[in-house]
Motif scaffolding. Structure first.
Motif, PDB file in Angstrom:
ATOM      1  N   PRO A   1      47.042  29.089  52.729  1.00 12.44           N
ATOM      2  CA  PRO A   1      45.695  29.631  52.925  1.00 12.44           C
ATOM      3  C   PRO A   1      44.800  29.503  51.692  1.00 12.44           C
ATOM      4  O   PRO A   1      43.624  29.149  51.811  1.00 12.44           O
ATOM      5  CB  PRO A   1      45.936  31.107  53.260  1.00 12.44           C
ATOM      6  CG  PRO A   1      47.341  31.184  53.737  1.00 12.44           C
ATOM      7  CD  PRO A   1      48.091  30.052  53.092  1.00 12.44           C
ATOM      8  N   HIS A   2      45.339  29.769  50.492  1.00 13.74           N
ATOM      9  CA  HIS A   2      44.485  29.710  49.290  1.00 13.74           C
ATOM     10  C   HIS A   2      43.940  28.309  49.097  1.00 13.74           C
ATOM     11  O   HIS A   2      42.773  28.112  48.767  1.00 13.74           O
ATOM     12  CB  HIS A   2      45.283  30.128  48.043  1.00 13.74           C
ATOM     13  CG  HIS A   2      45.743  31.549  48.120  1.00 13.74           C
ATOM     14  ND1 HIS A   2      44.875  32.602  48.055  1.00 13.74           N
ATOM     15  CD2 HIS A   2      46.983  32.070  48.305  1.00 13.74           C
ATOM     16  CE1 HIS A   2      45.553  33.731  48.187  1.00 13.74           C
ATOM     17  NE2 HIS A   2      46.842  33.426  48.348  1.00 13.74           N
TER      18      HIS A   2
ATOM     19  N   ALA B   1      43.602  31.575  56.720  1.00 14.79           N
ATOM     20  CA  ALA B   1      42.615  30.748  56.013  1.00 14.79           C
ATOM     21  C   ALA B   1      41.336  30.603  56.842  1.00 14.79           C
ATOM     22  O   ALA B   1      40.223  30.712  56.310  1.00 14.79           O
ATOM     23  CB  ALA B   1      43.203  29.375  55.713  1.00 14.79           C
TER      24      ALA B   1
ATOM     25  N   ILE C   1      43.541  25.947  51.378  1.00 13.22           N
ATOM     26  CA  ILE C   1      42.573  25.576  52.424  1.00 13.22           C
ATOM     27  C   ILE C   1      41.209  26.192  52.113  1.00 13.22           C
ATOM     28  O   ILE C   1      40.181  25.513  52.142  1.00 13.22           O
ATOM     29  CB  ILE C   1      43.059  26.058  53.819  1.00 13.22           C
ATOM     30  CG1 ILE C   1      44.377  25.366  54.195  1.00 13.22           C
ATOM     31  CG2 ILE C   1      41.993  25.792  54.890  1.00 13.22           C
ATOM     32  CD1 ILE C   1      45.038  25.913  55.466  1.00 13.22           C
ATOM     33  N   VAL C   2      41.216  27.481  51.762  1.00  8.57           N
ATOM     34  CA  VAL C   2      39.944  28.174  51.528  1.00  8.57           C
ATOM     35  C   VAL C   2      39.237  27.575  50.305  1.00  8.57           C
ATOM     36  O   VAL C   2      38.032  27.300  50.340  1.00  8.57           O
ATOM     37  CB  VAL C   2      40.176  29.694  51.347  1.00  8.57           C
ATOM     38  CG1 VAL C   2      38.893  30.391  50.925  1.00  8.57           C
ATOM     39  CG2 VAL C   2      40.723  30.299  52.641  1.00  8.57           C
TER      40      VAL C   2
ATOM     41  N   GLU D   1      38.986  33.472  56.754  1.00 11.48           N
ATOM     42  CA  GLU D   1      38.293  33.543  55.465  1.00 11.48           C
ATOM     43  C   GLU D   1      37.150  32.517  55.400  1.00 11.48           C
ATOM     44  O   GLU D   1      36.025  32.854  55.046  1.00 11.48           O
ATOM     45  CB  GLU D   1      39.334  33.315  54.342  1.00 11.48           C
ATOM     46  CG  GLU D   1      38.876  33.591  52.940  1.00 11.48           C
ATOM     47  CD  GLU D   1      38.403  35.029  52.724  1.00 11.48           C
ATOM     48  OE1 GLU D   1      38.931  35.959  53.388  1.00 11.48           O
ATOM     49  OE2 GLU D   1      37.472  35.219  51.891  1.00 11.48           O
TER      50      GLU D   1
END
Ligand code: UD1
Length: 375
Positions: A331-332, A229, A334-335, A232
C-alpha cells in the motif's frame, strides 16, 4: 502457375484476443486471392460484456466456428478446447493455425495443431513475452505456445532476445509491432464520442482501475492490501473500477471492494465496459492502476501514467519507452507512486518502435511470401 490461397484458421477465445484478431482478419480478408481466413471462437469468454460487444465494435464477422468451452478449472477448460479444436482440424485442416496472446485458448489450440498428423504449422502473434514468473498461468501458456510455433511474431526487441535465448531459430522470428496498437489507433477518434462519462456521471479528474490477475484477486490478503491503498488514493480523486467477472466474485467472497455507487467509498464499481468506452476513459484518466498486460501497452501510447500492481511485467518496453511503473501490491508504495504521478499532470507522449498501427500489414506480408512459395 499461381499458388493456391492459404487457408488460415485464426483462434480467439478471451477478451484481450479480439483486439488483436480484428486488424489481422481485416487485412487478410482484403486479399481474397491470397488468403482464405476463418475465425474460430473457443468460447473461453462468452458474456455479452466479455465477448459479443467487441465483435460489434470492431465489425468482426460472426465466428465461422464456435467451440463453446466456457469457464472451468485450467485443466478442464484447456482440455475442452483441445477436444473440440481437434475435431475442427480433422474435419478441415487449414494450412496454418494463428493464435494470439497468452490465454488458455492460445496454448490449447497450438498444442492440438502441432500434434496433428501431419502437423498443422502454428503462428503465434505476441510471441516472446516473458515475466519470468511461472506462478502466472499466462507465463506457462507463453512458453509452451512459443516452443511449438513455426512462426513467431513479436512486438519488441526484448521478446526477440527471449526467444533466441530459448534456442528458437531467428528465421522464425518476425518483429512486426503490436496489433493491439493497430486497434487503438484505428478507434481513437470514434472513442472520443463515447458517452460513458455522461452515462455514469464521471467527471475529471479521476483514476481508472482494473484488476483480474489471480495472484491479486484470488488471495484475500493481497486484495485487502490493494484496497487499503485504493481508499487512500481515493482521497485525492475518485477511482472508476469496471469490474472483471473473476474479480466481482472474489470481492463478494471477501466482502471487499468499494461500492457500486455513492456509498462513501472512493472506489466506484461499474460493469465491464466495451472497447470504445474503456478507451475513452483511459485517454482522459489522470492515472491508471492495473494488473492487465494490454493496458500497460495502451496507456504507454496514450501517454497516460500507468501504475502496474504487480512485481513483474512481460512488457518491459512499456517501462523503458512508455509510461508504465511497476509498484507491486504494497500500500505505501502504491500510494506514494500515485501521488507522485498526480503531482505531474498532463500527457506524456511516448513512441515505441513499430507500434504505429501497421502491424497487421507486416504480418500479412510474411504470409504473402509463404503463399507465393506455394506452401
Ligand atoms: C483470462 C486469461 C487472461 C486474460 C483475461 C482477460 C487465461 C489463463 N487467462 O483470465 O490471460 O488477461 O482472460 O479477461 O486464459 N467469466 C464470466 N464471463 C465470461 C468469462 C469469464 O463470468 O465471459 C468468469 C467466470 O466465472 C470464470 C472467470 O470469469 O471463472 C475467469 O475466466 P477465465 O477465462 O478462467 O480467466 P480470466 O480470469 O478471465
Amino acid at each position: 502457375m499461381k499458388s493456391k490461397p492459404l487457408r488460415l484458421l485464426l483462434v480467439g477465445g478471451a477478451r484481450p484476443n479480439f483486439m488483436k484478431i480484428a486488424p489481422l482478419l481485416r487485412a487478410l480478408r482484403a486479399r481474397p486471392a491470397r488468403f482464405i481466413p476463418r475465425l474460430v471462437h473457443t468460447g473461453q469468454h462468452y458474456d455479452a460484456a466479455m465477448s459479443d460487444v467487441f465483435f460489434t465494435e470492431f465489425g468482426l464477422p460472426e465466428p465461422d466456428l464456435h467451440l463453446g468451452a466456457g469457464s472451468a478449472t485450467h485443466a478442464v477448460q484447456t482440455a475442452r478446447i483441445m477436444e473440440s479444436f481437434e475435431k475442427v482440424l480433422l474435419a478441415e485442416p487449414p494450412d496454418w493455425v494463428i493464435v494470439v496472446g497468452d490465454v488458455n485458448s492460445t496454448v490449447a489450440c497450438s498444442l492440438v495443431a502441432s500434434k496433428m498428423s501431419p502437423p498443422v504449422p502454428v503462428a503465434h502473434v505476441e510471441a516472446g513475452l516473458r515475466s519470468r514468473d511461472r506462478a502466472m498461468p499466462e507465463e506457462i501458456n507463453r512458453i509452451i505456445t512459443d516452443s511449438l510455433s513455426d512462426l513467431l511474431f513479436t512486438t519488441s526487441a526484448d521478446a526477440d532476445r527471449n526467444l533466441r535465448a530459448e534456442g528458437i531459430d531467428r528465421r522464425r522470428i518476425h518483429r512486426v509491432g503490436n496489433l493491439m496498437i493497430d486497434t487503438l489507433r484505428r478507434h481513437l477518434r470514434s472513442a472520443d464520442g463515447a458517452a460513458v462519462m455522461r452515462e455514469h456521471g464521471i467527471v475529471r479528474p479521476y483514476a481508472l482501475l482494473t484488476l483480474h490477475r489471480p495472484s491479486n484477486v484470488d488471495d484475500p490478503d493481497v486484495l485487502r492490501r490493494i484496497f487499503v491503498a485504493l481508499e487512500e488514493v481515493g482521497k485525492d480523486l475518485p477511482i472508476i473500477f469496471p469490474v472483471h467477472p473473476r474479480t466481482l466474485s472474489a470481492l463478494g467472497r471477501f466482502g471487499l471492494g468499494g461500492g457500486n455507487d455513492r456509498n462513501g467509498s472512493a472506489v466506484r464499481r461499474i460493469q465491464p465496459l466495451g472497447y470504445l468506452d474503456f478507451l475513452h476513459l483511459q485517454k482522459r484518466a489522470a492515472l491508471v492502476l492495473t494488473d492487465s498486460g494490454g493496458i500497460q501497452e495502451e496507456t504507454s501510447i496514450l501517454g497516460v501514467p500507468c501504475l502496474t500492481l504487480r512485481d513483474n511485467t512481460e512488457r518491459p518496453v512499456t517501462i523503458t519507452h512508455g509510461t508504465n511503473r511497476l509498484v507491486g501490491t504494497d500500500p505505501h508504495r502504491i500510494v506514494a507512486a500515485a501521488r507522485q504521478a498526480l503531482r505531474r499532470p498532463g500527457r506524456r507522449k511516448r513512441t515505441i518502435p513499430l507500434w504505429d498501427g501497421r502491424a497487421a500489414g507486416r504480418i500479412v506480408q510474411v504470409f504473402a511470401r509463404i503463399q507465393e512459395k506455394g506452401r
